[in-house]
Design a protein around this motif. Sequence first.
Motif, PDB file in Angstrom:
ATOM      1  N   GLY A   1     -25.198 -10.314  46.232  1.00 12.97           N
ATOM      2  CA  GLY A   1     -23.936 -10.278  45.472  1.00 12.97           C
ATOM      3  C   GLY A   1     -24.182  -9.543  44.161  1.00 12.97           C
ATOM      4  N   TYR A   2     -24.030 -10.264  43.069  1.00 10.51           N
ATOM      5  CA  TYR A   2     -24.154  -9.634  41.749  1.00 10.51           C
ATOM      6  C   TYR A   2     -25.203 -10.375  40.917  1.00 10.51           C
ATOM      7  CZ  TYR A   2     -19.758  -7.678  43.370  1.00 10.51           C
ATOM      8  OH  TYR A   2     -18.792  -7.043  44.116  1.00 10.51           O
ATOM      9  N   PRO A   3     -26.463 -10.313  41.340  1.00 11.05           N
ATOM     10  CA  PRO A   3     -27.481 -11.128  40.647  1.00 11.05           C
ATOM     11  C   PRO A   3     -27.684 -10.697  39.197  1.00 11.05           C
ATOM     12  CG  PRO A   3     -28.526  -9.604  42.185  1.00 11.05           C
ATOM     13  CD  PRO A   3     -27.049  -9.516  42.425  1.00 11.05           C
ATOM     14  N   ILE A   4     -27.862 -11.677  38.345  1.00 11.64           N
ATOM     15  CA  ILE A   4     -28.016 -11.417  36.905  1.00 11.64           C
ATOM     16  C   ILE A   4     -29.201 -10.514  36.621  1.00 11.64           C
ATOM     17  CG2 ILE A   4     -29.245 -13.641  36.590  1.00 11.64           C
ATOM     18  CD1 ILE A   4     -27.170 -11.895  33.913  1.00 11.64           C
TER      19      ILE A   4
ATOM     20  N   TYR B   1     -26.101 -19.788  28.707  1.00 12.43           N
ATOM     21  CA  TYR B   1     -26.866 -18.778  29.450  1.00 12.43           C
ATOM     22  C   TYR B   1     -25.946 -17.997  30.370  1.00 12.43           C
ATOM     23  CZ  TYR B   1     -26.770 -22.176  33.358  1.00 12.43           C
ATOM     24  OH  TYR B   1     -26.379 -23.051  34.338  1.00 12.43           O
ATOM     25  N   PHE B   2     -26.482 -16.883  30.868  1.00 16.32           N
ATOM     26  CA  PHE B   2     -25.762 -16.135  31.893  1.00 16.32           C
ATOM     27  C   PHE B   2     -26.116 -16.742  33.245  1.00 16.32           C
ATOM     28  CE2 PHE B   2     -25.957 -12.963  28.482  1.00 16.32           C
ATOM     29  CZ  PHE B   2     -24.636 -12.551  28.466  1.00 16.32           C
ATOM     30  N   VAL B   3     -25.087 -17.098  34.006  1.00 17.51           N
ATOM     31  CA  VAL B   3     -25.356 -17.720  35.306  1.00 17.51           C
ATOM     32  C   VAL B   3     -25.913 -16.678  36.271  1.00 17.51           C
ATOM     33  CG1 VAL B   3     -23.631 -19.540  35.057  1.00 17.51           C
ATOM     34  CG2 VAL B   3     -22.997 -17.372  36.171  1.00 17.51           C
ATOM     35  N   GLY B   4     -26.419 -17.153  37.397  1.00 15.31           N
ATOM     36  CA  GLY B   4     -27.126 -16.286  38.328  1.00 15.31           C
ATOM     37  C   GLY B   4     -26.271 -15.240  39.013  1.00 15.31           C
TER      38      GLY B   4
ATOM     39  N   SER C   1     -19.079 -14.073  41.984  1.00 12.92           N
ATOM     40  CA  SER C   1     -18.297 -13.277  42.944  1.00 12.92           C
ATOM     41  C   SER C   1     -17.179 -14.176  43.466  1.00 12.92           C
ATOM     42  CB  SER C   1     -19.199 -12.751  44.054  1.00 12.92           C
ATOM     43  OG  SER C   1     -19.780 -13.808  44.753  1.00 12.92           O
ATOM     44  N   PRO C   2     -16.289 -13.684  44.314  1.00 14.45           N
ATOM     45  CA  PRO C   2     -15.126 -14.495  44.684  1.00 14.45           C
ATOM     46  C   PRO C   2     -15.504 -15.895  45.187  1.00 14.45           C
ATOM     47  CG  PRO C   2     -14.884 -12.265  45.475  1.00 14.45           C
ATOM     48  CD  PRO C   2     -16.267 -12.362  44.918  1.00 14.45           C
ATOM     49  N   ALA C   3     -14.925 -16.875  44.535  1.00 16.10           N
ATOM     50  CA  ALA C   3     -15.122 -18.296  44.847  1.00 16.10           C
ATOM     51  C   ALA C   3     -16.583 -18.714  44.813  1.00 16.10           C
ATOM     52  CB  ALA C   3     -14.505 -18.657  46.201  1.00 16.10           C
ATOM     53  N   ARG C   4     -17.409 -17.928  44.156  1.00 15.81           N
ATOM     54  CA  ARG C   4     -18.835 -18.282  44.125  1.00 15.81           C
ATOM     55  C   ARG C   4     -19.427 -18.049  42.746  1.00 15.81           C
ATOM     56  NH1 ARG C   4     -23.502 -14.755  45.733  1.00 15.81           N
ATOM     57  NH2 ARG C   4     -25.295 -16.125  45.790  1.00 15.81           N
ATOM     58  N   MET C   5     -19.881 -19.132  42.152  1.00 13.62           N
ATOM     59  CA  MET C   5     -20.653 -19.027  40.927  1.00 13.62           C
ATOM     60  C   MET C   5     -21.990 -19.668  41.228  1.00 13.62           C
ATOM     61  SD  MET C   5     -18.507 -19.834  37.511  1.00 13.62           S
ATOM     62  CE  MET C   5     -19.308 -19.102  36.126  1.00 13.62           C
ATOM     63  N   ASP C   6     -23.052 -18.888  41.060  1.00 10.86           N
ATOM     64  CA  ASP C   6     -24.380 -19.471  41.230  1.00 10.86           C
ATOM     65  C   ASP C   6     -24.787 -19.948  39.842  1.00 10.86           C
ATOM     66  OD1 ASP C   6     -27.047 -20.050  41.472  1.00 10.86           O
ATOM     67  OD2 ASP C   6     -27.574 -18.233  42.570  1.00 10.86           O
ATOM     68  N   PHE C   7     -24.796 -21.254  39.653  1.00  6.95           N
ATOM     69  CA  PHE C   7     -25.034 -21.808  38.320  1.00  6.95           C
ATOM     70  C   PHE C   7     -26.498 -21.807  37.915  1.00  6.95           C
ATOM     71  CE2 PHE C   7     -20.846 -23.299  39.362  1.00  6.95           C
ATOM     72  CZ  PHE C   7     -20.180 -23.288  38.151  1.00  6.95           C
ATOM     73  N   ARG C   8     -27.390 -21.383  38.812  1.00  7.21           N
ATOM     74  CA  ARG C   8     -28.808 -21.426  38.467  1.00  7.21           C
ATOM     75  C   ARG C   8     -29.113 -20.529  37.262  1.00  7.21           C
ATOM     76  NH1 ARG C   8     -31.652 -19.820  43.951  1.00  7.21           N
ATOM     77  NH2 ARG C   8     -29.623 -18.825  44.236  1.00  7.21           N
ATOM     78  N   TRP C   9     -30.116 -20.960  36.503  1.00  7.78           N
ATOM     79  CA  TRP C   9     -30.598 -20.188  35.339  1.00  7.78           C
ATOM     80  C   TRP C   9     -31.764 -19.305  35.795  1.00  7.78           C
ATOM     81  CZ3 TRP C   9     -35.477 -20.036  33.145  1.00  7.78           C
ATOM     82  CH2 TRP C   9     -35.574 -19.477  31.872  1.00  7.78           C
ATOM     83  N   PHE C  10     -31.709 -18.021  35.487  1.00  6.38           N
ATOM     84  CA  PHE C  10     -32.790 -17.102  35.852  1.00  6.38           C
ATOM     85  C   PHE C  10     -33.406 -16.519  34.578  1.00  6.38           C
ATOM     86  CE2 PHE C  10     -30.320 -17.408  39.671  1.00  6.38           C
ATOM     87  CZ  PHE C  10     -31.237 -17.290  40.705  1.00  6.38           C
ATOM     88  N   ALA C  11     -34.738 -16.582  34.522  1.00  6.68           N
ATOM     89  CA  ALA C  11     -35.438 -16.184  33.294  1.00  6.68           C
ATOM     90  C   ALA C  11     -35.320 -14.691  33.005  1.00  6.68           C
ATOM     91  CB  ALA C  11     -36.919 -16.564  33.398  1.00  6.68           C
ATOM     92  N   LEU C  12     -35.644 -13.871  33.994  1.00  7.56           N
ATOM     93  CA  LEU C  12     -35.722 -12.433  33.718  1.00  7.56           C
ATOM     94  C   LEU C  12     -34.379 -11.884  33.256  1.00  7.56           C
ATOM     95  CD1 LEU C  12     -37.772  -9.941  35.835  1.00  7.56           C
ATOM     96  CD2 LEU C  12     -35.664  -9.226  34.773  1.00  7.56           C
ATOM     97  N   GLY C  13     -33.326 -12.227  33.979  1.00  9.12           N
ATOM     98  CA  GLY C  13     -32.005 -11.706  33.631  1.00  9.12           C
ATOM     99  C   GLY C  13     -31.575 -12.122  32.235  1.00  9.12           C
ATOM    100  N   ASN C  14     -31.853 -13.364  31.872  1.00  6.77           N
ATOM    101  CA  ASN C  14     -31.423 -13.827  30.549  1.00  6.77           C
ATOM    102  C   ASN C  14     -32.234 -13.177  29.433  1.00  6.77           C
ATOM    103  OD1 ASN C  14     -29.156 -15.999  30.343  1.00  6.77           O
ATOM    104  ND2 ASN C  14     -30.198 -16.381  32.288  1.00  6.77           N
TER     105      ASN C  14
END
Length: 561
Positions: free
Chosen positions: A282-285, A377-380, A383-396
């Motif tokens: 999808g749209y990974p952070i 933080y920026f979530v993972g 996309s439509p009807a989908r929020m990946d709430f996980r925290w990712f180190a590199l992206g943040n």
Amino acid sequence: MDRPKKKVVLRAVNSMSSLSTSVKENGGKGMRAVNSLTSISELDDSDLLALLVDRPRVKLERKNSYEEKSFSELSLYDGWETPTFSISDSFDPHPMVSKAWEALFRSQVYFRGQPVGTIAAYDHASEEVLNYDQVFVRDFVPSALAFLMNGEPDIVKNFLLKTLQIQGHEKKIDRFKLGDGAMPASFKVLHNPIKKTDSIIADFGESAIGRVAPVDSGFWWIILLRAYTKSTGDHSLAERPECQKGMRLILSLCLSEGFDTFPTLLCADGCSMIDRRMGVYGYPIEIQALFFMALQSARSMLKEDAEGKEFMDKIQKRLHAMSFHMRSYFWLDFQQLNDIYRYKTEEYSHTAVNKFNVIPDSIPDWVFDFMPLQGGYFVGNVSPARMDFRWFALGNCIAILSSLATPEQSMAIMDLIEARWDELVGEMPLKICYPALESHEWRIVTGCDPKNTRWSYHNGGSWPVLLWLLTAASIKTGRPQIARRAIDLAEARLLKDGWPEYYDGKSGRFIGKQARKFQTWSIAGYLVAKMMMEDPTHVGMISMEEEKHMKPVLNRSFSWC
Ligand code: GLC
């Protein structure tokens, strides 16, 4: 092998007494209030100059291109009032440093007598080499930064040119031809001792487990070209026609028009550091932040000639749209979480508040406890009807360094790391993501991947390489005490444990189940972190300031309110 002489000479000019004065002035509470990044980004050059002159810092004498760094970059290191960060400490080389240099030099890979990269892991004890004997583009980045900081740019230049040549190869997976701009995930130098020849084989995903092309490689390549240019002051490499073309080819892959309704980049699972199925499609952070940073870097290097001009316009528009999208929709803090929790669903038309139709019931329980009152933080993924709430180190961390995050968001990310230290750092910096997927979710999302069981590898494992990113982000936000704490943890174990690739467990206490030893980016990441603490101006190689005209009008909640 002897460690080469460092070409950067550092001397502390301001005594600890001036350090403690500024702490006292700040009520002993550390530096947050003083170093509001909001105000920094609003300052003009003369204000920045005043800041630079005023604050206690280190004086630098160096033989390379420090002078060419802009004031906007120098303004980033505005944070020396912290009570726990001691300048004199940082000048004591830890015994681990020389061991790390030895190991880093040993990992160099040569092509026709010239160093062109570093091997992913130098682990002869491991039964399975797999592709760890290759030069990975993403893994080479911390090695490259270490060499640049040490005044040894040649290996970096050779790497950039070699990978550029590889980009020019035809790339096919079965009968399908990949885009011209694709950069390899990794390459290997084959030595023929009889014919005395060297040749290269590269992997664009056609050999990789899962057969996914690395979207991050091209971005890292552009980011590294900028770091090289910044560090050496040598613009001639980036100006070469082949480098200009290489950049344009990478950009044309991700700036082409299609069916997208979002400015973010749509990706397959496993196309970056997390290179196997982990539900990050999808749209990974991670990719969005690297994309943003690569666009910013390209903008500073592309020539505005007939071919470059068109790209410059596209870059500008994309950066603008992306910063709005990411800062608004990927951002999560207490207030925003509460808003989503109360979202209505099935809204239609442009007046919708819940634009992506996220169903509140899909918010995982853990996030309500995890979210501190101050921090965010920026979530993972969104996309439509989908929020990946996980925290990712590199992206943040990259979001902070690239200024994809606003100054306030950057501060909030660091607040969160401090508030959730046990979860995100624990005994070994730093969790690749939080939390781990378990049981049924692990089965569905990873496809029962035995390497990615809970709190291991990509599924909540702790990766020492991420230390350099945490350190850079800490310095940029003026909070080096966070990095200091993390470096202390790494120093307690990394050498003793043989520089593992990753650690397992909820607090990162155990050497990873299948972790390689002498993993080069664990070694280089440590060195880069140490050198940035010694000389914070190094952060300028990998950090960029917010463009004034890009500042969006934000209509969202933020944790400082
Ligand atoms: C693993 C990691 C990947 C890394 C590679 C080489 O596949 O997931 O991120 O680049 O090893 O170290």
